[in-house]
Write an enzyme that holds these catalytic residues in place. Structure first.
Site, PDB file in Angstrom:
ATOM      1  N   LYS A   1       2.591  -2.171   2.415  1.00  0.00           N
ATOM      2  CA  LYS A   1       1.257  -2.204   1.802  1.00  0.00           C
ATOM      3  C   LYS A   1       0.288  -2.995   2.687  1.00  0.00           C
ATOM      4  O   LYS A   1      -0.856  -2.596   2.889  1.00  0.00           O
ATOM      5  CB  LYS A   1       1.347  -2.831   0.416  1.00  0.00           C
ATOM      6  CG  LYS A   1       0.093  -2.746  -0.425  1.00  0.00           C
ATOM      7  CD  LYS A   1       0.349  -3.467  -1.748  1.00  0.00           C
ATOM      8  CE  LYS A   1      -0.580  -3.021  -2.823  1.00  0.00           C
ATOM      9  NZ  LYS A   1      -0.352  -3.734  -4.095  1.00  0.00           N
TER      10      LYS A   1
ATOM     11  N   ASP B   1      -4.425  -3.932  -6.491  1.00  0.00           N
ATOM     12  CA  ASP B   1      -3.449  -3.536  -7.505  1.00  0.00           C
ATOM     13  C   ASP B   1      -3.603  -2.044  -7.719  1.00  0.00           C
ATOM     14  O   ASP B   1      -4.730  -1.528  -7.768  1.00  0.00           O
ATOM     15  CB  ASP B   1      -3.650  -4.293  -8.817  1.00  0.00           C
ATOM     16  CG  ASP B   1      -2.427  -4.164  -9.719  1.00  0.00           C
ATOM     17  OD1 ASP B   1      -1.302  -4.406  -9.230  1.00  0.00           O
ATOM     18  OD2 ASP B   1      -2.575  -3.804 -10.898  1.00  0.00           O
TER      19      ASP B   1
ATOM     20  N   ARG C   1      -6.062   4.079  -2.283  1.00  0.00           N
ATOM     21  CA  ARG C   1      -6.229   2.804  -1.568  1.00  0.00           C
ATOM     22  C   ARG C   1      -7.262   2.953  -0.453  1.00  0.00           C
ATOM     23  O   ARG C   1      -8.117   2.096  -0.259  1.00  0.00           O
ATOM     24  CB  ARG C   1      -4.881   2.339  -1.007  1.00  0.00           C
ATOM     25  CG  ARG C   1      -4.912   0.938  -0.428  1.00  0.00           C
ATOM     26  CD  ARG C   1      -3.513   0.439  -0.129  1.00  0.00           C
ATOM     27  NE  ARG C   1      -2.761   0.213  -1.354  1.00  0.00           N
ATOM     28  CZ  ARG C   1      -1.613   0.831  -1.669  1.00  0.00           C
ATOM     29  NH1 ARG C   1      -1.074   1.698  -0.837  1.00  0.00           N
ATOM     30  NH2 ARG C   1      -1.004   0.568  -2.800  1.00  0.00           N
TER      31      ARG C   1
END
Length: 195
Positions: free
Chosen positions: A12, A71, A184
């Protein structure tokens, strides 16, 4: 200027700094490991926005660095929007990726198209030491595949998620292809504009 990315997930972290590449001439991005930060961050909020803000505020307050936290999760229509904020804990805290994906696919085993629709949501929060806060969101629509495909590529749910307009799962796309369309990448692009 240094910015901390508030995650312990190395994949990530890499995807986030790749998404923030246009800012790399201006900022140096650090992981929690880079600054030796190991305090637990409890995701206690009921929304992606709440958890993203909680993480960014905690790390910024503890370290004094500008902090970016993200998140995200998968919301499945046939499951009433679940697993949602519990996406990473859906199969249990200490399960393998395969167990987690299998549990999710089994939960909608009898569901056929077009009712396998799902979407990813990502909320990115940037908190400054002066308490200024920027928050952005991205969403990627698609559907769940009927089997796990290319499990060793991408983040957790990439092997079972087929983005809208595609015939392959996210796990078959390159990192650049993913960032152009995914939740994202959308949220990070909006953050870049605001920074």
């Amino acid at each position: 200027m240094k910015i901390v990315i508030a995650t312990n997930n190395s994949a990530k972290f890499q995807q986030i700094i790749h998404g923030l590449k246009p800012l790399s001439h201006k900022y140096q991005f650090l992981s929690l490991n880079d600054i030796n930060y190991h305090r637990p961050i409890q995701e206690t909020q009921k929304t992606f926005a709440g958890n993203s803000l909680l993480k960014a505020k905690q790390v910024c307050k503890d370290t004094g660095y500008i902090t970016i936290a993200e998140d995200s999760g998968l919301c499945v229509d046939a499951l009433g929007g679940k697993p949602g904020v519990f996406t990473n804990r859906y199969g249990g805290l200490d399960t393998t990726r395969k167990v987690q994906l299998t549990k999710l696919l089994n939960a909608i085993k009898g569901v056929n198209d077009p009712f396998r629709n799902a979407h990813f949501i990502s909320v990115v929060t940037c908190v400054f030491p002066n308490k200024k806060t920027i928050q952005t969101m991205g969403q990627l629509d698609g559907k769940l595949s009927k089997k796990i495909i290319n499990i060793d590529n991408g983040l957790t749910h990439d092997p079972i998620f087929i983005p809208a307009g595609y015939k392959v799962t996210m796990s078959k796309l390159t990192d650049d292809e993913k960032l152009k369309i995914n939740h994202r990448g959308q949220a990070l692009s909006k953050l870049i504009d605001k920074l």
